[in-house]
Design an enzyme around this catalytic site. Structure first.
Site, short mmCIF file in Angstrom:
data_model
loop_
_atom_site.label_atom_id
_atom_site.label_comp_id
_atom_site.label_asym_id
_atom_site.label_seq_id
_atom_site.Cartn_x
_atom_site.Cartn_y
_atom_site.Cartn_z
N SER A 137 60.97 -67.04 -31.20
CA SER A 137 59.60 -67.69 -31.03
C SER A 137 58.83 -67.97 -32.17
O SER A 137 59.00 -66.96 -33.24
CB SER A 137 58.85 -67.21 -30.12
N TYR A 150 55.07 -59.71 -25.84
CA TYR A 150 56.02 -60.86 -26.22
C TYR A 150 56.23 -60.74 -27.47
O TYR A 150 57.44 -61.07 -28.19
CB TYR A 150 55.60 -62.08 -25.44
#
Length: 508
Positions: A137, A150
């Site tokens: 990501s 995350y």
């Protein structure tokens, strides 16, 4: 990599991005595609099987929280499709309210899946190699405070995948590793926003994240195919807001040395580095430009800007300058060799500055930066020219000097050096750029003796501004991987690939 006819495994293929990526692979006419997932989407699987009838499409249950389940799934895949060429680890969760589950799926399960797939694919185990693509990501490129848990899992994914992309693994296994870092993508994971830990400290988290530019899963999937078809082992790619960008280096906070920084292109490049908030910038040049140096120091006060005199025609002067830089900065991350002249009436000086001095500067810088000598690695950028990409009759002496720069820089980027030093090499080949160097060239090049209308020839050459060239150089440096060659011509960036016409006899 050619995707057509390949066997593909997609882990998490029933997820938001996964479904679109699976279909994008099938549109490329893969031979077989297996979806690994903990959930089963019978309706979507049937749709794929009836729509893409020329490909085998199947499903295998996989619980990423159980390592034994991962191994079982890959064994079953081997029985169903034989070898597999491409494995995509695309499972992920965004619920920071379930920390253990997030770490298990986003990181631990991905690591187990990668290593298990690599074992099946490795040439050392009877496999035929292949490619493993791990979905990280943009939150996996640097810590993002709004998604702190995350982000931690995705930063670990990026580091893990880049590590396995190193030659010590690829040379033996034949398995390449690519990291994909999507930006905000419209998927169910975005629905997990209220679970983020940062909500306890900031009431505006939802609005801040929703304000980020987003892309559809379809666009992200199409761009993923482009990366798979073209990306080199070990590279990291940002797929954000519908665009593709290779990620290699952050310039902020770096220590930079620019050799020839008071020249026409050099001045603009130096300022472009400072606009990226580098920590220290030292200009190496024969004479100082006090007015420009003062301007830089007063304008870019958050960076330290200095000057060290160097005569690029004398190796002892180069050595002394780099030692002084080492004493002042401790270490340096980026060295740009940008000194050059076009005066073909002085062959010895042209070759000394454009080729010999550049090589000596590169080698001395590499010794200081090398991990083998206690350094921390880094990047050396050598400025060649579009005239250094092929024989150019207009610049019959300048051109071979620049061709030597291109060949030298490509050679130094070989893993023989990089594995020991940690120093990467990038070649930059600017096209005609509006500088005093170019404006005075017509009267100083050898071919003027044979081309009576040389001034008219020069008048037809398209030129770019030094500012444009500098901005494009910075863009390349932020994204380029070791050993790549880039033409910056007429305001356009173009990656140059050389055909291999001869392979070195020596094997390492």
């Amino acid at each position: 990599m050619e995707i057509k006819g390949k066997n593909v495994i997609y882990v998490g293929g029933f997820g938001g991005i996964g479904e679109k990526c699976v279909e994008a692979f099938l549109q490329k006419s893969v031979k077989s595609l297996l979806i690994f997932d903990v959930m089963y989407n019978e309706e979507y699987l049937k749709y794929l099987q009836t729509t893409y009838t020329k490909s085998y499409v199947g499903y295998i249950h996989l619980d990423l929280t159980k390592s034994e389940d991962i191994r079982k799934a890959y064994h079953e895949a081997r029985e169903k499709i034989g070898v597999f060429d491409i494995v995509v680890n695309g499972s992920g969760v965004g619920d920071e309210g379930k920390i253990d589950l997030m770490v298990q799926i986003n990181l631990t399960g991905l690591v187990h899946s990668s290593l298990t797939a690599m074992e099946f694919m490795s040439k050392t185990k009877g496999g035929q190699g292949g490619c493993i693509i791990n979905i990280s990501s943009i939150a996996g490129l640097k810590p993002i405070e709004f998604v702190c848990i995350y982000s931690a899992t995705k930063c670990a994914v990026t580091s893990f995948t880049r590590s396995l992309g190193q030659p010590i693994y690829f040379d033996k296994s034949g398995v390449s590793f690519i990291t994909i870092c999507p930006g905000a993508t419209v998927t169910p994971i975005l629905a997990a926003l209220p679970t983020f830990f940062s909500h306890q400290y900031c009431n505006e988290v939802d609005n801040l994240i929703k304000a980020m530019p987003s892309q559809t899963a379809e666009i992200m999937a199409k761009n993923l195919m482009k990366v798979v078809e073209t990306a080199a082992n070990g590279t990291t790619w940002i797929l954000e807001d519908g665009t593709i960008k290779e990620n290699a280096m952050q310039l902020q906070g770096k220590n930079v040395i620019y050799v020839g920084g008071f020249g026409g292109i050099g001045q603009k490049c130096v300022e472009a580095f400072l606009e990226k908030s580098v920590k220290h910038l030292l200009i190496f040049d024969l004479t100082s430009n006090d007015e420009f140096l003062k301007y830089l120091q007063e304008t870019y006060k958050d960076s330290s800007v200095g000057y060290i005199p160097v005569d690029i025609t004398k190796s002892e002067s180069i050595s002394r300058a780099f030692q002084e830089a080492k004493d002042n900065l401790g270490s340096f991350d980026i060295v740009v060799n940008g000194a050059g002249i076009i005066d073909e009436s002085n062959i010895e000086l042209l070759l000394q500055i454009n080729a010999t001095g550049l090589m000596q500067s590169s080698l001395i810088a590499m010794e200081h930066m090398s991990k083998a000598n206690g350094g921390q690695g880094g990047c050396i950028v050598n400025i060649s020219s579009t005239a250094g990409l092929d024989a150019t009759e207009l610049f019959c002496i300048y051109s071979p000097a620049k061709c030597a720069v291109t060949a030298f820089t490509r050679a130094m980027a070989h893993r023989t050096y990089f594995e020991k030093t940690g120093v990467s090499f990038i070649t930059i080949c600017p096209g005609a750029t509006d500088t005093s160097l170019l404006r005075s060239a017509a009267s100083k090049i050898y071919s003027a003796r044979y081309i009576p209308n040389i001034a008219d020839v020069f008048a037809t050459i398209k030129v770019q501004t030094p500012t444009t060239c500098a901005k494009n150089l910075i863009q390349v440096l932020e994204t380029a991987s070791n050993g790549t060659i880039w033409a910056l011509d007429d305001g356009v960036i173009r990656k140059v690939d050389f055909p291999q016409v001869w392979e070195s006899i020596a094997q390492y």
